[in-house]
Design a protein around this motif. Structure first.
Motif, short mmCIF file in Angstrom:
data_model
loop_
_atom_site.label_atom_id
_atom_site.label_comp_id
_atom_site.label_asym_id
_atom_site.label_seq_id
_atom_site.Cartn_x
_atom_site.Cartn_y
_atom_site.Cartn_z
N GLY A 20 40.95 27.42 22.88
CA GLY A 20 40.32 28.67 22.46
C GLY A 20 40.70 29.83 23.35
N GLY A 21 40.81 29.56 24.66
CA GLY A 21 41.26 30.61 25.58
C GLY A 21 42.67 31.07 25.26
N LEU A 22 43.54 30.15 24.86
CA LEU A 22 44.91 30.52 24.48
C LEU A 22 44.90 31.37 23.21
N LEU A 23 44.01 31.05 22.27
CA LEU A 23 43.89 31.87 21.06
C LEU A 23 43.44 33.29 21.42
N VAL A 24 42.52 33.40 22.36
CA VAL A 24 42.08 34.71 22.81
C VAL A 24 43.25 35.48 23.42
N PHE A 25 44.04 34.80 24.24
CA PHE A 25 45.20 35.45 24.84
C PHE A 25 46.14 35.99 23.76
N LEU A 26 46.41 35.18 22.72
CA LEU A 26 47.29 35.61 21.64
C LEU A 26 46.75 36.86 20.96
N ALA A 27 45.44 36.87 20.70
CA ALA A 27 44.85 38.00 19.99
C ALA A 27 44.77 39.25 20.86
N ALA A 28 44.50 39.07 22.16
CA ALA A 28 44.27 40.21 23.04
C ALA A 28 45.56 40.82 23.57
N PHE A 29 46.62 40.04 23.66
CA PHE A 29 47.84 40.52 24.30
C PHE A 29 48.44 41.71 23.56
N ASN A 30 48.39 41.70 22.24
CA ASN A 30 48.98 42.78 21.44
C ASN A 30 47.94 43.64 20.74
N GLU A 31 46.69 43.57 21.18
CA GLU A 31 45.58 44.23 20.50
C GLU A 31 45.77 45.75 20.45
N LEU A 32 45.40 46.36 19.30
CA LEU A 32 45.49 47.81 19.15
C LEU A 32 44.21 48.42 18.62
N THR A 33 43.55 47.77 17.65
CA THR A 33 42.42 48.37 16.96
C THR A 33 41.32 48.80 17.92
N VAL A 34 41.00 47.95 18.90
CA VAL A 34 39.98 48.30 19.89
C VAL A 34 40.54 49.27 20.91
N ALA A 54 42.90 51.49 20.73
CA ALA A 54 43.35 52.81 20.28
C ALA A 54 42.43 53.92 20.72
N LEU A 55 41.12 53.66 20.79
CA LEU A 55 40.16 54.68 21.17
C LEU A 55 39.71 54.56 22.62
N LEU A 56 40.04 53.46 23.30
CA LEU A 56 39.51 53.22 24.64
C LEU A 56 40.53 53.40 25.75
N TRP A 57 41.81 53.42 25.43
CA TRP A 57 42.81 53.53 26.49
C TRP A 57 42.82 54.94 27.08
N SER A 58 43.33 55.04 28.29
CA SER A 58 43.47 56.33 28.95
C SER A 58 44.73 56.29 29.81
N ALA A 59 45.14 57.43 30.32
CA ALA A 59 46.36 57.51 31.12
C ALA A 59 46.25 56.56 32.32
N GLY A 60 47.28 55.74 32.48
CA GLY A 60 47.28 54.74 33.54
C GLY A 60 46.72 53.41 33.11
N HIS A 61 46.10 53.37 31.92
CA HIS A 61 45.50 52.13 31.42
C HIS A 61 45.99 51.84 30.01
N GLU A 62 47.27 52.07 29.79
CA GLU A 62 47.87 51.81 28.48
C GLU A 62 47.98 50.29 28.25
N THR A 63 48.02 49.91 26.98
CA THR A 63 48.24 48.52 26.62
C THR A 63 49.51 48.42 25.77
N LEU A 64 49.97 47.21 25.56
CA LEU A 64 51.21 47.00 24.82
C LEU A 64 51.10 47.52 23.40
N GLY A 65 49.98 47.23 22.73
CA GLY A 65 49.80 47.72 21.36
C GLY A 65 49.79 49.22 21.28
N VAL A 66 49.17 49.86 22.25
CA VAL A 66 49.13 51.32 22.28
C VAL A 66 50.52 51.90 22.47
N MET A 67 51.34 51.28 23.31
CA MET A 67 52.68 51.78 23.55
C MET A 67 53.55 51.67 22.31
N VAL A 68 53.44 50.57 21.57
CA VAL A 68 54.19 50.44 20.32
C VAL A 68 53.79 51.53 19.34
#
Length: 568
Positions: free
Chosen positions: A490-504, A506-520
């Motif tokens: 289950g932890g591995l499934l969470v990693f898969l879902a969270a690694f490329n996450e964007l929907t959450v 998109a509104l929470l990231w800030s400069a210096g705290h970008e995520t992979l999904g946000v960068m794409v």
């Protein structure tokens, strides 16, 4: 001796109390804050504001577009996912394990990456379509920038959800009805139409409800295709309103989020009702359905199946890879022009490396914490059957079942102001992302843990109880070691879902705290599709590698079927 039972009770209560506190803080509290915002807002709140937002033309347009895209894409998902489940799960096609994994590839690939892949495949710069002379003329608008494009991609993206629901329904059907029909001379098509499909209707309906909820809350597709195609949906309206006006419009955005939550709630109620009907009609103590023989039609069915999956699941990824290897926008990818410059640029860009590090850290921590929390909570739900634990199970489902953008707004509302007593604000920090992930993905880690606990022989705990072991001693000595592999999966499934996450994010990231999904998403929005494709290919390879590792781990640990969704 007289003090030992209270000690057991205290340790058990502390463990359940810790799980309760976790669910309350990360899952329930943000949603309660969202419910209170429209009427408790300091600026412009109240029923007048609610009426003004609901009566706005932009709201009506986004609402009906969301409903249209949700219903139409759900119909497509049912046709595709249900059809694939019947062909792969009920006939004698070969390589069923591999086919099942390919059917579930859209479930592993994030929506924004899938949207970018399809844009590369269907656009005027498509490296694959150019090679076969079917590319869109240069200068023409990409046909996916439209309502039809949004519906098409949402349908394919969520077809695996219907596939999984239908496959579970097939496994629960009684084999005696099919055998009786065969003895009466009925052929395969007639059995499917008159017996299988009517009995499978609740499972298909449950899968359709889940696909609908996922479609209306999808941000990656609606943003990358809907915004350029002038097809606003509630998710993109919320995103643009909050990005354009900032926290001052939180009360209005909360009303929009409640509209989205209302649609999602209707879908979730339908899903619960459908699964209840499916469970009442499930087979009891009967053999599994025997595959329907295809006979001389097997080669034709297999050829059509591989062709469809190649076009819808594999070719977009090939086009994405071709775009990542292209030297520049508009230049065809050939053996002579292919270059790794965009990949080198990714690893040379400090912002990109920071996004990769942030995503890896968030996914790892969310998966690890999910593993730690899910095991004891699953024990209380499945074995101890504590009423409080069952309530926590439903609450933990809410942040994952509801659209992610609702959780984002809830976290902004809750953590915008400094925390009471601490004077620290989580807003515009790395920690608000982590808090949102911890609430969002608990359900994803809890399901495999519950499956693992359910597989433990009750006689083991009973023997320990007779020997005098208390509840917590039995948990740590028997339950936890046996349930740990499923909880780790289950932890591995969470990693898969969270690694490329964007929907959450998109509104929470800030400069210096970008995520992979946000960068794409940002690179695509800037028009740098080649760099976005390179980042996406890296993300896809990482995702497939983790999925492969999870599969190997599940087989080595002999986990029960269903812990990993692509296990056949």
């Amino acid at each position: 001796m007289s003090r030992r039972p209270p000690s057991r009770l205290t340790s058990e209560s502390l463990l359940l109390g810790g799980a309760t506190l976790y669910v309350a803080v990360f899952c329930l509290l943000p949603l309660l804050r969202l419910l209170a915002e429209p009427l408790a807002a300091e600026k412009g709140g109240g029923w007048e504001m609610v009426g003004r937002v609901l009566g706005a033309r932009a709201t009506a347009t986004a609402f009906w577009n969301t409903l249209e895209a949700g219903l139409a894409s759900t119909l497509l998902a049912v046709v595709v996912g249900g059809g694939l489940a019947i062909v792969v799960g009920l006939t004698t096609v070969r390589a069923r394990g591999l086919l099942t994994f390919i059917c579930l590839i859209p479930l592993l690939i994030p929506a924004q990456i899938a949207a970018l892949a399809w844009l590369e495949l269907a656009g005027p710069n498509s490296p694959l379509l150019r090679l076969i002379g079917l590319g869109v003329a240069t200068g023409q608008r990409n046909p996916l920038y439209s309502a039809g494009g949004v519906i098409w991609l949402l349908g394919l993206e969520h077809a695996p959800m219907v596939f999984l629901a239908a496959r579970a329904g097939l496994r629960a059907l009684p084999n005696d009805l099919v055998e009786a029909a065969r003895m009466a001379g009925a052929g395969g098509p007639r059995i499917v139409l008159t017996i299988i499909l009517p009995l499978l209707r609740p499972a298909l309906l449950a899968g359709a409800a889940l696909a609908f909820v996922s479609a209306i809350g999808n941000f990656g597709v609606s943003a990358l295709l809907g915004i350029p195609g002038r097809f606003p949906m509630l998710t993109t309206l919320i995103y643009r309103r909050l990005n354009g006006f900032g926290p001052d419009v939180l009360a209005e955005v909360a009303v929009l989020a409640m509209c989205l939550a209302g649609l999602a709630g209707a879908g979730l109620l339908l899903q619960a009702w459908a699964w209840g009907r499916q469970n009442r009609h499930a087979a009891r103590d009967t053999a599994a359905l025997a595959p329907l023989p295809l006979g001389r039609w097997r080669l034709a069915v297999e050829g059509g199946l591989w062709l469809f999956l190649g076009l819808t699941a594999l070719m977009p990824l090939a086009a994405l890879t071709g775009a990542a290897l292209a030297p520049a926008l508009g230049v065809a990818t050939t053996w002579d022009t292919a270059t790794l410059d965009h990949f080198r640029a990714v690893f040379a860009n400090p912002v990109m490396l920071r996004a990769l590090t942030n995503s890896f850290t968030l996914a790892t921590v969310a998966g690890g914490v999910g593993f730690v929390v899910a095991a004891p909570l699953a024990y209380f739900i499945v074995t101890r059957r504590a009423p409080l634990a069952r309530a926590l199970n439903y609450i933990a489902d809410m942040p994952y079942a509801l659209p992610g953008i609702i959780l984002s707004i809830s976290c902004i509302l809750l953590y915008l102001k400094p925390l009471p007593g601490l004077g620290i604000s989580l807003y515009n920090s790395f920690w608000i992302l982590l808090v949102a992930y911890l609430g969002r993905f608990l359900a994803l880690s809890l399901r495999p843990a519950m499956a693992g606990v359910a597989q433990i022989d009750p006689a083991l705990e009973e023997a320990a109880r007779v020997a005098g072991a208390g509840p917590m001693a039995r948990f740590f000595a028997i339950v936890l070691p046996l349930a740990a592999p499923a909880a780790a999966a289950g932890g591995l499934l969470v990693f898969l879902a969270a690694f490329n996450e964007l929907t959450v994010s998109a509104l929470l990231w800030s400069a210096g705290h970008e995520t992979l999904g946000v960068m794409v998403f940002s690179l695509t929005d800037e028009g740098n599709s080649n760099a976005a494709a390179a980042v996406s290919v890296i993300a896809v390879l990482a995702t497939l590698a983790v999925a492969l590792a999870a599969t190997v781990f599940a087989r080595a640990a002999r986990l029960p079927k269903g812990v990993l969704p692509w296990q056949d």
